[in-house]
Design an enzyme around this catalytic site. Structure first.
Site, PDB file in Angstrom:
ATOM      1  N   ARG A   1      -5.626  -4.713  18.787  1.00  0.00           N
ATOM      2  CA  ARG A   1      -6.324  -3.393  18.103  1.00  0.00           C
ATOM      3  C   ARG A   1      -7.610  -3.667  17.769  1.00  0.00           C
ATOM      4  O   ARG A   1      -8.550  -2.973  18.172  1.00  0.00           O
ATOM      5  CB  ARG A   1      -5.531  -2.984  17.213  1.00  0.00           C
ATOM      6  CG  ARG A   1      -6.134  -1.294  16.934  1.00  0.00           C
ATOM      7  CD  ARG A   1      -5.618  -0.878  15.411  1.00  0.00           C
ATOM      8  NE  ARG A   1      -6.226  -1.644  14.389  1.00  0.00           N
ATOM      9  CZ  ARG A   1      -5.752  -1.738  13.244  1.00  0.00           C
ATOM     10  NH1 ARG A   1      -4.636  -1.259  12.887  1.00  0.00           N
ATOM     11  NH2 ARG A   1      -6.497  -2.237  12.117  1.00  0.00           N
TER      12      ARG A   1
ATOM     13  N   TYR B   1       0.023   6.196  11.535  1.00  0.00           N
ATOM     14  CA  TYR B   1      -0.075   4.790  12.171  1.00  0.00           C
ATOM     15  C   TYR B   1       1.216   4.591  13.007  1.00  0.00           C
ATOM     16  O   TYR B   1       2.241   4.933  12.703  1.00  0.00           O
ATOM     17  CB  TYR B   1       0.139   3.695  10.945  1.00  0.00           C
ATOM     18  CG  TYR B   1      -1.225   3.505   9.846  1.00  0.00           C
ATOM     19  CD1 TYR B   1      -1.975   4.435  10.189  1.00  0.00           C
ATOM     20  CD2 TYR B   1      -1.190   2.882   9.160  1.00  0.00           C
ATOM     21  CE1 TYR B   1      -3.154   4.427   9.349  1.00  0.00           C
ATOM     22  CE2 TYR B   1      -2.385   2.509   8.309  1.00  0.00           C
ATOM     23  CZ  TYR B   1      -3.188   3.444   8.312  1.00  0.00           C
ATOM     24  OH  TYR B   1      -4.492   3.394   7.528  1.00  0.00           O
TER      25      TYR B   1
ATOM     26  N   HIS C   1      -0.687  -0.021  14.988  1.00  0.00           N
ATOM     27  CA  HIS C   1      -0.269  -0.916  13.627  1.00  0.00           C
ATOM     28  C   HIS C   1       0.997  -1.809  13.968  1.00  0.00           C
ATOM     29  O   HIS C   1       1.257  -2.857  13.185  1.00  0.00           O
ATOM     30  CB  HIS C   1      -0.173  -0.134  12.335  1.00  0.00           C
ATOM     31  CG  HIS C   1      -0.460  -0.715  11.281  1.00  0.00           C
ATOM     32  ND1 HIS C   1       0.583  -0.984  10.391  1.00  0.00           N
ATOM     33  CD2 HIS C   1      -1.272  -1.254  10.576  1.00  0.00           C
ATOM     34  CE1 HIS C   1       0.571  -1.764   9.178  1.00  0.00           C
ATOM     35  NE2 HIS C   1      -1.353  -1.737   9.329  1.00  0.00           N
TER      36      HIS C   1
ATOM     37  N   ARG D   1      -6.243  -4.922  -1.129  1.00  0.00           N
ATOM     38  CA  ARG D   1      -7.813  -4.554  -1.170  1.00  0.00           C
ATOM     39  C   ARG D   1      -7.957  -2.982  -1.446  1.00  0.00           C
ATOM     40  O   ARG D   1      -7.407  -2.417  -0.256  1.00  0.00           O
ATOM     41  CB  ARG D   1      -8.626  -5.331  -0.110  1.00  0.00           C
ATOM     42  CG  ARG D   1      -9.914  -5.043   0.004  1.00  0.00           C
ATOM     43  CD  ARG D   1     -10.647  -5.714   0.956  1.00  0.00           C
ATOM     44  NE  ARG D   1     -10.419  -6.884   1.210  1.00  0.00           N
ATOM     45  CZ  ARG D   1     -10.299  -7.982   2.144  1.00  0.00           C
ATOM     46  NH1 ARG D   1     -10.087  -7.280   3.430  1.00  0.00           N
ATOM     47  NH2 ARG D   1     -10.332  -9.223   1.888  1.00  0.00           N
TER      48      ARG D   1
ATOM     49  N   HIS E   1       2.535  -9.584   1.492  1.00  0.00           N
ATOM     50  CA  HIS E   1       2.189  -8.551   2.913  1.00  0.00           C
ATOM     51  C   HIS E   1       3.660  -8.210   3.446  1.00  0.00           C
ATOM     52  O   HIS E   1       3.439  -7.336   4.213  1.00  0.00           O
ATOM     53  CB  HIS E   1       1.327  -8.908   3.716  1.00  0.00           C
ATOM     54  CG  HIS E   1       0.699  -8.200   4.549  1.00  0.00           C
ATOM     55  ND1 HIS E   1       0.770  -7.928   6.022  1.00  0.00           N
ATOM     56  CD2 HIS E   1      -0.248  -7.112   4.380  1.00  0.00           C
ATOM     57  CE1 HIS E   1       0.233  -6.903   6.629  1.00  0.00           C
ATOM     58  NE2 HIS E   1      -0.612  -6.425   5.366  1.00  0.00           N
TER      59      HIS E   1
ATOM     60  N   ARG F   1       0.832  -1.268  -0.039  1.00  0.00           N
ATOM     61  CA  ARG F   1      -0.029   0.107  -0.097  1.00  0.00           C
ATOM     62  C   ARG F   1       0.816   1.264   0.023  1.00  0.00           C
ATOM     63  O   ARG F   1       1.132   1.740   1.195  1.00  0.00           O
ATOM     64  CB  ARG F   1      -0.969   0.172   1.235  1.00  0.00           C
ATOM     65  CG  ARG F   1      -1.974  -1.049   1.395  1.00  0.00           C
ATOM     66  CD  ARG F   1      -3.089  -0.789   2.498  1.00  0.00           C
ATOM     67  NE  ARG F   1      -3.705  -1.859   2.594  1.00  0.00           N
ATOM     68  CZ  ARG F   1      -4.855  -2.331   2.041  1.00  0.00           C
ATOM     69  NH1 ARG F   1      -5.173  -1.367   0.803  1.00  0.00           N
ATOM     70  NH2 ARG F   1      -5.628  -3.300   2.411  1.00  0.00           N
TER      71      ARG F   1
END
Length: 686
Positions: A561, A465, A589, A402, A432, A372
């Site tokens: 979280r 984050y 995060h 996504r 990821h 991302r």
């Protein structure tokens, strides 16, 4: 390891419970007012994704007849979602908006506007809005139009007959996305206040003008949420990028899962819409306000009231460890590894490291994962520049991140256009992991420099984050990183790295083995401790390992979280396990895994990771975890990433065995401790 017979918490309810914790921020008197409104917007955005993905998957699982999801399960989750949304609008209408009005910030309905304001709104409608509206009267030649996911529409019931004398009484008006949803009224007619009108209110006031000669008897704004998960059969396609590009055009018209209307919508119109979208009554959400609260971010952005926002926070540069203007690669080679704690510390050193590599003629190759990065990315631009300069550039672009698919496809095409080697990971597995690797020629030999992170390569989100980044020239660790890149590119058989743990190969297995070691130490009466900080805990086998270790006597603290399916505090079952969640100014995060299974330092492990403790992360993704072996860095991770969160008494919530959370803190207590605020102060004072 056999699974224990423990009833796990429902994952979808756990996600809604997390959003309830976020929504509670909008009720806190110590949070600035515009930020309270922003939390309401965040919850709306989160709920959109919940319906687009999680609830849509739940409905699919119910339809497949497997029995894993029953109609009662769907009903229970839907009811919880209704309750949460009702609470959200109650806070918006009864708490936040009245408080903003006390600060002379107001949203004016048609009835509240002065004659001068109404005249201005009429001119705005005629000039900016009406030319873009195309009402569609429904008849056999004008069927119900295609309604895209989350797009705003009006439905109207009209009196009389149309121009041809026919009795077509229903009309649909699409509201283009390009129109602003919040319009600021000029100061000269606002009486010293900051006044706003919503686009829906503007259209509502002039709706009848779109149907000359007819009267609007009833109307409502509406919005439909659709299943938006992009799915392609990677085994059956030749080019993943082309398949996803094609899928993006149809994503907006997936199966409908939720219909939102205003609470004044007549029963006749809501039933008609439910029939058009083939939805049951339970999928109808009547809301007391705008059907898309996300767009109220526009009000926050346009409001001139800095005192109603969080005080600006500028991340610090780690000048003690990375002197400004000095070579980062030289520093890593001569002084050792450097850890960055975002957003308290700046993400700029990562950008500088990559820029230095691009400009250094001795750097031969750069490899990076892209998950991302956003539609604008200085890092992706630097990779393009590196390829233009003739360096070997390998970009592992995750096309299936996504809702970032389009941006990542665009980056992949731009990188390929300048000669970079672009691969899309491994079929069936999302990449990821967050890795950046630089290879440099030094004295006739090649040396590698790496960056690993718990978060994304996105300088914008790095300001909001909490994540941990790790810069290293460690030969073993960077060799492991190179091995991962080679496996992603060549699809060669798995070869175990020396230091890195890699999902789906050995990360899950190692975590389970460490939990067993903790369990066995507890049974021997030796020190046994687990502290895990993650975003979600849903993997049944890892939950099983945690429960067993806790039952053996290990002390277990979980800082989760979001969704947690482990029910803590069950007498005789999970009473040694505490689960807390911290919701503050920044989105938590970072992923940190700590284990102790004895007295000696060798019986302790600390890992940072890109992976949550979810089955998808452990078994269906490329993820990494890396050990922190340097004593000073280990202590820093514990002192900054774990201990403050275990002692937070302001932003922390504790999860109960029934899946509901209770806030530990209270802003009215002067001695309440916020982990995030403490870290902000610490880095601000450095």
């Amino acid at each position: 390891m056999t699974l224990l017979d423990v009833q796990l918490l429902n994952r979808e309810n756990a996600i809604l419970e997390f959003n309830r914790r976020v929504l509670a921020q909008a009720q806190r008197t110590d949070v600035p007012l515009l930020e309270r409104l922003r939390y309401i917007c965040i919850v709306s955005s989160n709920l959109d994704e919940f319906f687009e993905v999680r609830f849509a998957d739940m409905l699919d699982a119910q339809r497949d007849g497997s029995g894993l999801v029953t109609p009662r399960d769907v009903e229970r989750v839907g009811r919880a979602a209704h309750d949460l949304i009702d609470l959200q609008y109650g806070i918006f209408n009864d708490q936040v908006m009245p408080a903003l009005k006390e600060h002379n910030i107001q949203i004016l309905n048609h009835a509240d506007r002065t004659d001068e304001m109404r005249a201005w709104v009429a001119r705005f409608f005629e000039r900016e809005v009406r030319p873009l509206l195309v009402p569609v009267g429904l008849d056999p030649a004008h069927p119900f139009p295609q309604v895209a996911n989350k797009s705003l529409h009006f439905i109207a019931r009209l009196s009389g007959k149309d121009a041809l004398g026919r009795d077509n009484r229903i009309a649909i008006v699409k509201v283009p996305r390009v129109l602003p949803r919040v319009i600021k009224v000029p100061a000269q007619i606002s009486g010293g206040k900051q006044s706003f009108v919503l686009l829906t209110s503007v259209i509502r006031a002039h709706l009848e003008e779109l149907f000359p000669g007819r009267h609007v008897e009833a109307f409502s704004q509406f919005r439909v949420t659709r299943d938006s998960d992009l799915e392609v059969d990677e085994e059956e396609i030749a080019n993943l990028r082309h398949a996803l590009r094609s899928g993006l055009t149809t994503r907006h018209f997936g199966r409908a899962v939720r219909l939102e209307v205003v609470n004044t919508c007549p029963e006749e119109l809501s039933r008609f819409l439910l029939e058009q979208f083939d939805l049951p009554e339970a999928a109808l959400y009547r809301v007391n306000g705008p059907v898309n609260l996300v767009r109220l971010n526009e009000l926050i952005d346009q409001t001139d009231a800095d005192d109603l926002r969080f005080q600006p926070y500028e991340p610090s540069w780690p000048k003690g460890r990375l002197p400004r203007g000095k070579s980062i690669l030289d520093k890593l080679r001569t002084k050792g590894d450097v850890m960055l704690h975002h957003p308290f510390e700046s993400f700029d050193p990562v950008v500088q490291m990559l820029r230095e590599a691009v400009e250094d003629p001795d750097v031969l190759a750069i490899k990076q994962t892209i998950y991302r990065t956003g539609s604008e990315s200085v890092l992706a631009d630097l990779l393009i520049e590196a390829a233009r300069r003739g360096k070997e550039v390998l970009a592992v672009v995750e096309l299936k991140a996504r809702f970032d698919e389009e941006a990542n496809i665009n980056w992949a095409e731009r990188l390929e256009a300048v000669g970079a080697q672009v691969v899309y990971g491994i079929v069936g597995l999302k990449t990821h992991a967050k890795l950046l690797l630089v290879t440099r020629r030094e004295g006739g030999k090649l040396r590698r420099y790496g960056h690993l992170s718990t978060g994304n390569y996105n300088p914008k989100t790095a300001r909001f984050y909490t994540d941990l980044g790790y810069l290293t020239a460690d030969a073993d660790l960077t060799a492991d990183m190179d091995l991962v890149f080679r496996q992603l590119a060549s699809l060669s058989k798995f070869k175990a790295p020396k230091k890195l743990l890699l999902a789906p190969f050995n990360l899950h297995k190692t975590m389970c083995e460490l939990l067993v070691q903790v369990e066995e130490a507890a049974r021997r009466g030796e020190p046994a401790r687990v502290v895990v900080k993650i975003n979600a805990l849903t993997d049944a086998e890892l939950i099983n390992g945690l429960i067993r270790a806790g039952q053996a006597g290990a002390k277990i603290d979980l800082i989760v979280r979001g969704a947690c399916m482990l029910p803590p505090g069950l007498p005789g079952v999970t009473d040694n396990i505490l689960v807390r969640s911290v919701v503050g100014r920044f989105l938590e995060h970072s992923r940190i895994f700590y284990f102790r299974w004895g007295q000696s330092d060798e019986q302790e492990a600390l890992y940072l990771s890109s992976a949550d403790w979810m089955s998808r992360n452990m078994l269906r993704r490329i993820e990494v975890a890396w050990p922190i072996s340097d004593p000073k860095l280990r202590q820093r991770v514990i002192d900054e990433g774990l201990t403050p969160y275990l002692h937070d008494t302001l932003d922390a919530w504790q999860l109960g065995p029934d899946g509901t959370s209770q806030r530990i803190g209270n802003e009215s207590k002067p001695d309440a401790i916020s982990a995030q605020q403490a870290l902000m102060r610490m880095y601000r004072d450095e």
